[in-house]
Motif scaffolding. Structure first.
Motif, short mmCIF file in Angstrom:
data_model
loop_
_atom_site.label_atom_id
_atom_site.label_comp_id
_atom_site.label_asym_id
_atom_site.label_seq_id
_atom_site.Cartn_x
_atom_site.Cartn_y
_atom_site.Cartn_z
N ILE A 243 0.78 -1.29 -0.04
CA ILE A 243 -0.04 -0.07 0.22
C ILE A 243 1.00 1.39 0.12
O ILE A 243 0.43 2.27 -0.55
CB ILE A 243 -0.85 -0.01 1.15
CG1 ILE A 243 -2.10 -1.15 0.88
CG2 ILE A 243 -1.51 1.40 1.42
CD1 ILE A 243 -2.95 -1.27 2.19
N SER A 244 2.00 1.27 0.75
CA SER A 244 2.87 2.41 0.69
C SER A 244 3.27 2.82 -0.60
O SER A 244 3.85 4.02 -1.01
CB SER A 244 4.07 2.10 1.81
OG SER A 244 4.49 0.83 1.37
N ALA A 245 3.50 2.00 -1.57
CA ALA A 245 3.98 2.12 -2.90
C ALA A 245 2.86 2.51 -3.78
O ALA A 245 3.18 3.19 -4.89
CB ALA A 245 4.55 0.92 -3.42
N HIS A 246 1.66 2.19 -3.54
CA HIS A 246 0.46 2.58 -4.32
C HIS A 246 0.65 4.20 -4.69
O HIS A 246 0.32 4.54 -5.97
CB HIS A 246 -0.80 2.34 -3.68
CG HIS A 246 -1.84 2.29 -4.77
ND1 HIS A 246 -2.36 1.35 -5.64
CD2 HIS A 246 -2.78 3.39 -5.23
CE1 HIS A 246 -3.16 1.84 -6.30
NE2 HIS A 246 -3.50 2.95 -6.16
N ALA A 247 0.67 5.01 -3.61
CA ALA A 247 0.45 6.39 -3.85
C ALA A 247 1.67 6.87 -4.76
O ALA A 247 1.37 7.69 -5.76
CB ALA A 247 0.46 7.03 -2.54
N GLY A 248 2.72 6.46 -4.56
CA GLY A 248 4.03 6.86 -5.56
C GLY A 248 3.63 6.55 -6.99
O GLY A 248 3.78 7.26 -7.94
N PHE A 249 3.20 5.10 -7.03
CA PHE A 249 2.85 4.80 -8.70
C PHE A 249 1.80 5.64 -9.08
O PHE A 249 1.75 6.00 -10.34
CB PHE A 249 2.36 3.34 -8.70
CG PHE A 249 3.45 2.30 -8.42
CD1 PHE A 249 4.68 2.40 -9.43
CD2 PHE A 249 3.48 1.21 -7.45
CE1 PHE A 249 5.43 1.60 -9.30
CE2 PHE A 249 4.58 0.45 -7.33
CZ PHE A 249 5.74 0.50 -8.44
N ASP A 250 0.64 6.18 -8.28
CA ASP A 250 -0.34 6.97 -8.79
C ASP A 250 0.30 8.29 -9.19
O ASP A 250 0.02 8.83 -10.29
CB ASP A 250 -1.45 7.09 -7.74
CG ASP A 250 -2.43 6.17 -7.74
OD1 ASP A 250 -2.68 5.30 -8.48
OD2 ASP A 250 -2.99 6.19 -6.65
N TYR A 251 0.99 8.90 -8.47
CA TYR A 251 1.71 10.14 -8.77
C TYR A 251 2.49 10.08 -10.03
O TYR A 251 2.63 10.85 -11.04
CB TYR A 251 2.73 10.58 -7.57
CG TYR A 251 1.97 11.28 -6.38
CD1 TYR A 251 0.90 12.28 -6.67
CD2 TYR A 251 2.11 10.91 -5.11
CE1 TYR A 251 0.14 13.01 -5.82
CE2 TYR A 251 1.35 11.32 -4.24
CZ TYR A 251 0.31 12.46 -4.47
OH TYR A 251 -0.58 12.85 -3.50
N VAL A 252 3.33 8.89 -10.22
CA VAL A 252 3.93 8.66 -11.40
C VAL A 252 3.15 8.66 -12.64
O VAL A 252 3.20 9.10 -13.72
CB VAL A 252 4.75 7.27 -11.36
CG1 VAL A 252 5.66 7.12 -12.71
CG2 VAL A 252 5.84 7.75 -10.36
N LEU A 253 2.00 7.92 -12.53
CA LEU A 253 1.01 7.78 -13.62
C LEU A 253 0.53 9.10 -13.88
O LEU A 253 0.32 9.55 -15.09
CB LEU A 253 0.03 7.09 -13.52
CG LEU A 253 0.21 5.49 -13.33
CD1 LEU A 253 -1.07 4.61 -13.02
CD2 LEU A 253 0.48 5.05 -14.89
N ALA A 254 0.19 9.92 -12.96
CA ALA A 254 -0.06 11.68 -13.03
C ALA A 254 0.84 12.26 -13.99
O ALA A 254 0.35 12.97 -14.84
CB ALA A 254 -0.55 12.08 -11.65
N LEU A 255 2.11 12.21 -13.63
CA LEU A 255 2.98 13.04 -13.99
C LEU A 255 3.09 12.46 -15.56
O LEU A 255 3.13 13.18 -16.49
CB LEU A 255 4.46 12.70 -13.44
CG LEU A 255 5.46 13.43 -14.12
CD1 LEU A 255 5.24 14.97 -13.89
CD2 LEU A 255 6.80 13.07 -13.18
#
Length: 118
Positions: A62-74
């Motif tokens: 779960i801790s990595a999910h937000a990071g992946f979301d931000y990478v997809l947004a970028l």
């Protein structure tokens, strides 16, 4: 108390609903080839990421999910700007930038805490 309003389960549900719509948009809105490839790829990655939330044992933490979301947004924002500048398809570019902004807003307002019993 957390000020983030969206539970992780709702976050995943919204991503699962948005991903197919994102993948269908270039065909419904008449995007060119480059914008279609970027948009469909982005939607597929978003769907795959959303499917990891509900706790599959081999899923991402779960801790990595937000990071992946931000990478997809970028990726969506950069892809949108690139499509607009290179192909002059500003409707597709604005769509992609909007998807990136919406994903940042969703991620920033989500409580990334594992549900009880998980």
């Amino acid at each position: 108390m957390s000020t983030k309003a969206i539970p992780l389960s709702i976050h995943g549900t919204l991503e699962m609903l948005a991903a197919p719509a994102i993948m269908a948009a270039p065909f419904l809105l008449g995007f060119g080839v480059a914008a279609t490839v970027i948009t469909v790829g982005l939607g597929a990655l978003l769907l795959g990421l959303a499917l990891q939330i509900e706790g599959s044992p081999r899923g991402i933490p779960i801790s990595a999910h937000a990071g992946f979301d931000y990478v997809l947004a970028l990726t969506a924002v950069i892809g949108g700007l690139a499509v607009g500048l290179v192909t002059d398809e500003w409707n597709a570019g604005i769509f992609l930038v909007g998807i990136g902004v919406a994903l940042v807003a969703l991620t920033a307002s989500t409580r990334f805490i594992a549900p009880r019993g998980a």
